[in-house]
Design a protein around this motif. Structure first.
Motif, PDB file in Angstrom:
ATOM      1  N   VAL A  32      14.728   1.999  -2.925  1.00 44.53           N
ATOM      2  CA  VAL A  32      13.339   2.349  -2.682  1.00 44.53           C
ATOM      3  C   VAL A  32      12.812   1.396  -1.623  1.00 44.53           C
ATOM      4  N   ARG A  33      12.276   1.969  -0.588  1.00 42.43           N
ATOM      5  CA  ARG A  33      11.668   1.167   0.469  1.00 42.43           C
ATOM      6  C   ARG A  33      10.184   1.481   0.492  1.00 42.43           C
ATOM      7  N   PHE A  34       9.407   0.493   0.794  1.00 41.79           N
ATOM      8  CA  PHE A  34       7.964   0.658   0.838  1.00 41.79           C
ATOM      9  C   PHE A  34       7.444   0.386   2.237  1.00 41.79           C
ATOM     10  N   VAL A  35       6.388   1.084   2.598  1.00 41.22           N
ATOM     11  CA  VAL A  35       5.730   0.894   3.884  1.00 41.22           C
ATOM     12  C   VAL A  35       4.223   0.815   3.649  1.00 41.22           C
ATOM     13  N   THR A  36       3.512   0.286   4.619  1.00 38.73           N
ATOM     14  CA  THR A  36       2.053   0.281   4.521  1.00 38.73           C
ATOM     15  C   THR A  36       1.521   1.536   5.194  1.00 38.73           C
ATOM     16  N   GLN A  37       0.507   2.107   4.580  1.00 43.51           N
ATOM     17  CA  GLN A  37      -0.073   3.358   5.060  1.00 43.51           C
ATOM     18  C   GLN A  37      -1.596   3.241   5.000  1.00 43.51           C
ATOM     19  N   PRO A  38      -2.299   3.629   6.065  1.00 47.03           N
ATOM     20  CA  PRO A  38      -3.763   3.549   5.999  1.00 47.03           C
ATOM     21  C   PRO A  38      -4.358   4.681   5.166  1.00 47.03           C
ATOM     22  N   VAL A  39      -5.347   4.335   4.364  1.00 47.48           N
ATOM     23  CA  VAL A  39      -6.205   5.303   3.680  1.00 47.48           C
ATOM     24  C   VAL A  39      -7.642   4.893   4.014  1.00 47.48           C
ATOM     25  N   TYR A  40      -8.550   5.819   3.931  1.00 50.44           N
ATOM     26  CA  TYR A  40      -9.911   5.572   4.399  1.00 50.44           C
ATOM     27  C   TYR A  40     -10.900   5.509   3.247  1.00 50.44           C
ATOM     28  N   SER A  59     -13.631   3.465   6.998  1.00 46.57           N
ATOM     29  CA  SER A  59     -12.793   2.400   7.546  1.00 46.57           C
ATOM     30  C   SER A  59     -11.421   2.469   6.906  1.00 46.57           C
ATOM     31  N   PRO A  60     -10.361   2.218   7.699  1.00 42.63           N
ATOM     32  CA  PRO A  60      -9.015   2.253   7.122  1.00 42.63           C
ATOM     33  C   PRO A  60      -8.736   1.022   6.275  1.00 42.63           C
ATOM     34  N   SER A  61      -7.933   1.229   5.267  1.00 43.55           N
ATOM     35  CA  SER A  61      -7.470   0.147   4.410  1.00 43.55           C
ATOM     36  C   SER A  61      -5.992   0.401   4.137  1.00 43.55           C
ATOM     37  N   SER A  62      -5.184  -0.645   4.165  1.00 43.27           N
ATOM     38  CA  SER A  62      -3.739  -0.487   4.005  1.00 43.27           C
ATOM     39  C   SER A  62      -3.357  -0.379   2.533  1.00 43.27           C
ATOM     40  N   ARG A  63      -2.432   0.516   2.266  1.00 43.00           N
ATOM     41  CA  ARG A  63      -1.853   0.663   0.931  1.00 43.00           C
ATOM     42  C   ARG A  63      -0.337   0.663   1.065  1.00 43.00           C
ATOM     43  N   ILE A  64       0.334   0.159   0.058  1.00 42.94           N
ATOM     44  CA  ILE A  64       1.797   0.153   0.044  1.00 42.94           C
ATOM     45  C   ILE A  64       2.256   1.377  -0.729  1.00 42.94           C
ATOM     46  N   VAL A  65       3.034   2.236  -0.058  1.00 41.74           N
ATOM     47  CA  VAL A  65       3.542   3.470  -0.657  1.00 41.74           C
ATOM     48  C   VAL A  65       5.047   3.558  -0.412  1.00 41.74           C
ATOM     49  N   PRO A  66       5.750   4.322  -1.260  1.00 41.47           N
ATOM     50  CA  PRO A  66       7.189   4.493  -1.033  1.00 41.47           C
ATOM     51  C   PRO A  66       7.459   5.246   0.264  1.00 41.47           C
ATOM     52  N   SER A  67       8.568   4.893   0.892  1.00 47.30           N
ATOM     53  CA  SER A  67       8.995   5.559   2.115  1.00 47.30           C
ATOM     54  C   SER A  67      10.050   6.592   1.761  1.00 47.30           C
ATOM     55  N   PRO A  68      10.042   7.768   2.331  1.00 44.07           N
ATOM     56  CA  PRO A  68       9.120   8.281   3.329  1.00 44.07           C
ATOM     57  C   PRO A  68       7.763   8.603   2.703  1.00 44.07           C
ATOM     58  N   VAL A  69       6.727   8.432   3.483  1.00 43.16           N
ATOM     59  CA  VAL A  69       5.358   8.641   3.018  1.00 43.16           C
ATOM     60  C   VAL A  69       5.114  10.125   2.786  1.00 43.16           C
ATOM     61  N   THR A  70       4.506  10.449   1.654  1.00 42.92           N
ATOM     62  CA  THR A  70       4.155  11.840   1.357  1.00 42.92           C
ATOM     63  C   THR A  70       2.645  11.961   1.229  1.00 42.92           C
ATOM     64  N   LEU A  71       2.157  13.170   1.409  1.00 43.07           N
ATOM     65  CA  LEU A  71       0.732  13.429   1.261  1.00 43.07           C
ATOM     66  C   LEU A  71       0.285  13.125  -0.168  1.00 43.07           C
TER      67      LEU A  71
END
Length: 190
Positions: free
Chosen positions: A52-60, A69-81
């Motif tokens: 499992v790899r994690f990436v940061t993804q912006p959410v507003y 304003s965007p804020s970073s969240r850590i989600v599993p990669s690949p990012v899904t909706l």
């Protein structure tokens, strides 16, 4: 006076007991040579080499000025909706709330499904956003469309409730069944 003495007695007893422990301290730490269940392995235990790899993804979220304003969240990669919308539904972190951030999305909003087809995000929600005040409706749709855009929904967003496509309120005051990022750029902070 009796309450004061009782409180003082309880505090003294708590202080005396706080020094007691069932585990005696060790003056020299010991090394653990083997961690059970393969918890330090590079792969998930019990799988055929899965990782499992994690990436940061912006959410507003809505900031103190009422903009998004965007804020970073850590989600599993690949990012899904789905993972991004779930992060939105969790709302701002405690630190972000202390800084004045909030979410315009209802706290008990339930995501039924989330897919992207032909770069359009299709969200199925359990209840409509029309129960919100108009200003919050616009901000909530903006949160969803901007966050979905960063996942790959570059052609817009459609929201369904019980299979029926909803007319979404835009900042211009008009309603549309498919909204895109360009409709909500005015809500960005900066």
């Amino acid at each position: 006076m009796k309450r004061w003495r009782t409180g003082l007695g309880v505090a003294c007893a708590a202080l005396a007991l706080s020094g007691c422990t069932l585990i005696s301290p060790n003056s020299a730490p010991t090394s653990i040579s083997r961690v059970p269940f393969g918890l330090l392995n590079r792969t998930i235990p019990g799988t055929n080499g899965a990782r499992v790899r994690f990436v940061t993804q912006p959410v507003y979220f809505v900031d103190t000025t009422g903009h998004l304003s965007p804020s970073s969240r850590i989600v599993p990669s690949p990012v899904t909706l789905t993972s991004v919308v779930e992060q939105l539904l969790l709302g701002p972190s405690r630190i972000e709330r202390a800084a004045g951030y909030r979410s315009a999305l209802p706290t008990k909003l339930i995501l039924v499904s989330a897919t992207i087809r032909h770069q359009v995000a299709y969200l199925s929600l359990a209840q409509p956003l029309t129960s919100l005040p108009k200003a919050d409706q616009v901000l909530a749709v903006g949160q969803l469309v901007l966050s979905a855009y960063d996942v790959g929904a570059t052609n817009g967003l459609v929201v369904k409730v019980e299979g029926a496509v909803q007319d979404l309120l835009m900042p211009s005051g008009l309603r549309s069944r498919v909204v895109s990022v360009k409709n909500f750029l005015v809500l960005l902070n900066g």
